[in-house]
Design an enzyme around this catalytic site. Structure first.
Site, PDB file in Angstrom:
ATOM      1  N   CYS A  84     -17.022 103.077 139.528  1.00  0.00           N
ATOM      2  CA  CYS A  84     -15.689 103.148 139.954  1.00  0.00           C
ATOM      3  C   CYS A  84     -15.308 101.724 140.055  1.00  0.00           C
ATOM      4  O   CYS A  84     -16.013 100.906 140.544  1.00  0.00           O
ATOM      5  CB  CYS A  84     -15.942 103.541 141.340  1.00  0.00           C
ATOM      6  SG  CYS A  84     -14.456 103.581 142.370  1.00  0.00           S
TER       7      CYS A  84
ATOM      8  N   CYS B  44     -15.403 100.384 144.319  1.00  0.00           N
ATOM      9  CA  CYS B  44     -16.560 100.227 144.780  1.00  0.00           C
ATOM     10  C   CYS B  44     -17.904 100.072 144.061  1.00  0.00           C
ATOM     11  O   CYS B  44     -18.884  99.932 144.523  1.00  0.00           O
ATOM     12  CB  CYS B  44     -16.818 101.391 145.764  1.00  0.00           C
ATOM     13  SG  CYS B  44     -17.296 102.905 145.146  1.00  0.00           S
TER      14      CYS B  44
ATOM     15  N   CYS C 202     -14.260 109.422 143.713  1.00  0.00           N
ATOM     16  CA  CYS C 202     -15.355 108.914 143.808  1.00  0.00           C
ATOM     17  C   CYS C 202     -15.624 109.248 145.251  1.00  0.00           C
ATOM     18  O   CYS C 202     -15.143 109.312 146.382  1.00  0.00           O
ATOM     19  CB  CYS C 202     -15.085 107.319 143.966  1.00  0.00           C
ATOM     20  SG  CYS C 202     -16.412 106.325 144.449  1.00  0.00           S
TER      21      CYS C 202
ATOM     22  N   CYS D 118     -15.829 106.031 147.881  1.00  0.00           N
ATOM     23  CA  CYS D 118     -14.567 105.277 148.692  1.00  0.00           C
ATOM     24  C   CYS D 118     -13.256 106.193 148.300  1.00  0.00           C
ATOM     25  O   CYS D 118     -12.215 105.669 148.981  1.00  0.00           O
ATOM     26  CB  CYS D 118     -14.440 103.960 147.807  1.00  0.00           C
ATOM     27  SG  CYS D 118     -13.630 104.135 145.912  1.00  0.00           S
TER      28      CYS D 118
ATOM     29  N   CYS E 157     -11.506 114.752 133.044  1.00  0.00           N
ATOM     30  CA  CYS E 157     -10.631 113.844 132.461  1.00  0.00           C
ATOM     31  C   CYS E 157     -10.066 112.810 133.432  1.00  0.00           C
ATOM     32  O   CYS E 157      -9.612 113.024 134.345  1.00  0.00           O
ATOM     33  CB  CYS E 157      -9.362 114.898 132.111  1.00  0.00           C
ATOM     34  SG  CYS E 157      -7.972 114.133 131.134  1.00  0.00           S
TER      35      CYS E 157
END
Length: 137
Positions: free
Chosen positions: A47, A50, A96, A99, A119
């Protein structure tokens, strides 16, 4: 997993304007423009916001849609899902789990073994490479 919570102002201090718009405001990067669309490098996609581990490169495939596509997340608890009805469509948003960053959407038209197509916006990802393969764009 400990969740991360920051204000928009805090996110704006650590993210680029494009990262903020896509990851925090649920925008979408233009197709075929992302740095990972054609990337063939081995590694773990994390991510942008984070650093949470999200996808392995060996689950990435070329869907022809213009965004990096994966057939499964690294772990089931790496991501979370919400129904997205924006723009008059019914889609499943992928975020995510650590976060809450917007990553993209998942569809049921992917390859075996899962038939899923995650996607994902390139700007939502940072690749931690594990060898010296080169990107092809």
């Amino acid at each position: 997993m400990d969740e991360i919570s920051k204000s928009d102002q805090e996110w704006k201090q650590i993210l680029s304007p494009e990262e903020f718009e896509v990851c925090r405001k649920k925008e979408t990067e233009a197709p075929f423009t992302g740095k990972y669309t054609y990337c063939k490098d081995d590694g773990i996609y994390r991510c942008t916001c984070c650093g949470n581990e999200l996808f392995r490169s060996d689950t990435k495939f070329d869907s022809g849609t213009g965004w990096p596509s994966f057939y499964e997340p690294l772990r089931k608890d790496s991501v979370k899902y919400e129904t997205d009805t924006a723009y008059g469509m019914m889609r499943t948003e992928v975020m995510c789990a650590k976060c809450g960053s917007h990553l993209g959407h998942v569809f049921d038209d992917g390859p075996k073994p899962t038939f899923a197509r995650y996607c994902i916006n390139s700007v939502s990802l940072k690749l931690e490479k594990t060898d010296n393969k080169t990107s092809q764009k």
